[in-house]
Design an enzyme around this catalytic site. Sequence first.
Site, short mmCIF file in Angstrom:
data_model
loop_
_atom_site.label_atom_id
_atom_site.label_comp_id
_atom_site.label_asym_id
_atom_site.label_seq_id
_atom_site.Cartn_x
_atom_site.Cartn_y
_atom_site.Cartn_z
N SER A 48 19.57 36.72 14.15
CA SER A 48 20.21 35.72 14.99
C SER A 48 21.00 34.71 14.18
O SER A 48 20.51 34.16 13.18
CB SER A 48 19.10 34.99 15.78
N GLY A 49 22.22 34.44 14.63
CA GLY A 49 23.04 33.42 13.95
C GLY A 49 22.41 32.05 14.07
O GLY A 49 22.39 31.27 13.11
N LEU A 50 21.85 31.78 15.24
CA LEU A 50 21.19 30.49 15.44
C LEU A 50 20.00 30.33 14.48
O LEU A 50 19.87 29.31 13.80
CB LEU A 50 20.68 30.39 16.89
N ASP A 60 24.64 25.92 14.09
CA ASP A 60 25.12 27.26 14.44
C ASP A 60 26.62 27.19 14.72
O ASP A 60 27.10 27.55 15.79
CB ASP A 60 24.34 27.74 15.69
N ASP A 87 23.82 39.34 14.28
CA ASP A 87 24.65 38.50 15.14
C ASP A 87 25.81 38.03 14.25
O ASP A 87 25.67 37.09 13.47
CB ASP A 87 23.78 37.33 15.61
N ASP A 89 28.55 36.56 14.95
CA ASP A 89 29.39 35.51 15.54
C ASP A 89 30.73 36.10 15.99
O ASP A 89 30.74 37.06 16.74
CB ASP A 89 29.57 34.35 14.56
N GLU A 116 31.20 38.25 19.16
CA GLU A 116 31.42 37.63 20.46
C GLU A 116 32.87 37.19 20.60
O GLU A 116 33.53 36.85 19.60
CB GLU A 116 30.45 36.45 20.64
N LYS A 122 32.71 29.23 15.64
CA LYS A 122 32.11 29.23 16.97
C LYS A 122 31.07 28.12 17.12
O LYS A 122 30.67 27.47 16.13
CB LYS A 122 31.49 30.60 17.29
N ASN A 124 27.28 27.47 19.29
CA ASN A 124 26.25 28.19 20.03
C ASN A 124 26.55 28.13 21.52
O ASN A 124 26.99 27.10 22.05
CB ASN A 124 24.86 27.58 19.74
N SER A 125 26.29 29.23 22.19
CA SER A 125 26.65 29.36 23.61
C SER A 125 25.95 28.35 24.50
O SER A 125 26.41 28.06 25.60
CB SER A 125 26.29 30.77 24.11
N ARG A 161 30.24 41.29 22.51
CA ARG A 161 29.53 40.32 23.35
C ARG A 161 30.53 39.57 24.22
O ARG A 161 31.48 38.96 23.72
CB ARG A 161 28.76 39.37 22.44
N HIS A 192 26.29 37.95 28.17
CA HIS A 192 25.48 36.75 27.93
C HIS A 192 25.58 35.81 29.13
O HIS A 192 26.63 35.73 29.79
CB HIS A 192 25.97 36.04 26.66
C1 SPV Z 1 21.84 33.78 18.51
O1 SPV Z 1 20.65 34.13 18.53
O2 SPV Z 1 22.34 33.21 17.56
C2 SPV Z 1 22.69 34.08 19.64
C3 SPV Z 1 22.09 34.19 20.94
O3 SPV Z 1 23.86 34.17 19.46
S1 SPV Z 1 22.27 32.70 21.69
O4 SPV Z 1 21.73 31.67 20.83
O5 SPV Z 1 21.54 32.83 22.92
O6 SPV Z 1 23.68 32.48 21.94
MG MG Z 2 24.48 33.55 17.72
#
Ligand code: SPV
Ligand code: MG
Length: 548
Positions: A48-50, A60, A87, A89, A116, A122, A124-125, A161, A192
Amino acid sequence: MLLNQKKTNTSKLKALLLSDNLEFILEAHNGISARIAEEAGFSGIWASGLALSAQYGVRDNNEASWTQVVDMVEFMVDACNIPILLDGDTGYGNFNNMRRLVRKLEQRGVSGVCIEDKLFPKTNSFISGEKQELANIDEFCGKIAAGKDSQTDDDFCIVARVEAYIAGWNTAEALRRAEAYRKAGADAILIHSAHSEADQIIEFAHEWAGRAPLVIVPTKYYSTPTKVFRDAKINLVIWANHLIRSSVTAMQDTARKIQLKENLVEVEDDIATVKEIFRLQGAEELQAAEKQYFLGTKRDLKAILLAAAQGSGLENLTADRPKVMLPVNGKPLLGRLIDQFKKHGIDNLAVVGGYKHETIPSKKIELIVNDLHATTGELTSLLCAKKSFSDDMVLMYGDVLFRGYVLRSLLESDREITIIVDSQMLESSTNETPDYAYCSGPDDRSLWGQDILLQQISEQSCRENSSSDGRWIGMMRVHGEGRKWIEEALDQLSESKKFPSFDMKDLLNKLVLNGRPIRVIYIHGHWINVNSLHDLERASEFAANHAK
Ligand code: SPV
Ligand code: MG
């Protein structure tokens, strides 16, 4: 190994995406969390990027560089043997950055990447998602195609994504994008949603109707029963951040308690043991490898002690035991030698006994008996040990104590045969016939060691107008070809009628005669041999100070 593993893992990820069953992968953010995910039974990992940003302590927002991400993912690949989906990004740039990313990921054993359709850098979503700008569809399709064209492993997966819902668009836009990405070559679509209900992804899945594998991240709609995803024909669920979040809770709790209590009692029972950390790190494997590769080389090392004689001059003390069993500062000479060899990684010890050999404890050593000890010399004892020779061995008298560095320098020699000569202790005690060494050069006490060869060993002076270069202390190392040289010389000497009276000097001189180079390492004292009561007292003192 890595190539095979990569191959299997890429196909495993592909199989997860194509599976008819609903599959699950779990977030991990470093080596140890990857191993924990694998041990829990997951068949794949979401890098996971986060979570990767969080474990670095940054946001993130592409604050960690892509190479820092890839470096950490490499640790994860090394720590487990399940596929990792990174992930990625937005692909860290344009189509060209994407190409390089895919190549690097393949090289490092990562099985797939998810990109994505947002803009670099980017966010975080779940941070003001509706304000986030989406990528141009054609540009994003170019990125997917460039990634697919640069992979060398057919099974490497690129997941596209769709962030349309996140950015406030409707299902039509999400479908438009997903279809374009599928056509551009994406292996799967991640749809997502930031809703707390699964409504968007269920609607999308319905309309999508299985055109390509579908991946979801139910972080916000976590209360949705998993059956709903199954019924919607979702292929893969990503539990996207639950190891970093649970570790944060645990760390905060532990940190607070330790800070408050100023001791560890409160936390000790609630946290993983150090042993558990060692296990997760694979410490056991290293120990086994050490046995095979490191200690293993030393394990082949053998020491053979010649200890058949009663020892003249010590008859009163050796009435019931051989010299090697005489106590030196409370411990038998043999026990002290065993300890010293052990300290230098030599567990394999053979003792050639003769006189009162039954008193030598044979539990820790190989006891070889020279039955003719009363009428024969050292070479007969050595011949008895011939079957126990090894390609790397230390041959020595059983009545010598020495400081550790003496054995160490012998073991460090890479020559076939090496002997230790003391250039200092030229006078001998009573009751012994010293082994004077005549060498190719005297000891110049050079710091770097000299390349000196033995020319002769003799009990008497054999050089006109000049004394010997030192005394052989009764220790030699035989290495590689050296074993054959010794066996050859022993065979030749054993043909002589005088063989029963031959001792180690005769062997060394024969080796020189045979043209075998015998390297000399000079020392200056720091050893002792036991030939008299006086020697025994000195040996006790020596043992107390130097040869513990
Ligand atoms: C991540 O885990 O970094 C994601 C998923 O991209 S989310 O945080 O839900 O966007
Ligand atoms: Mg991410």
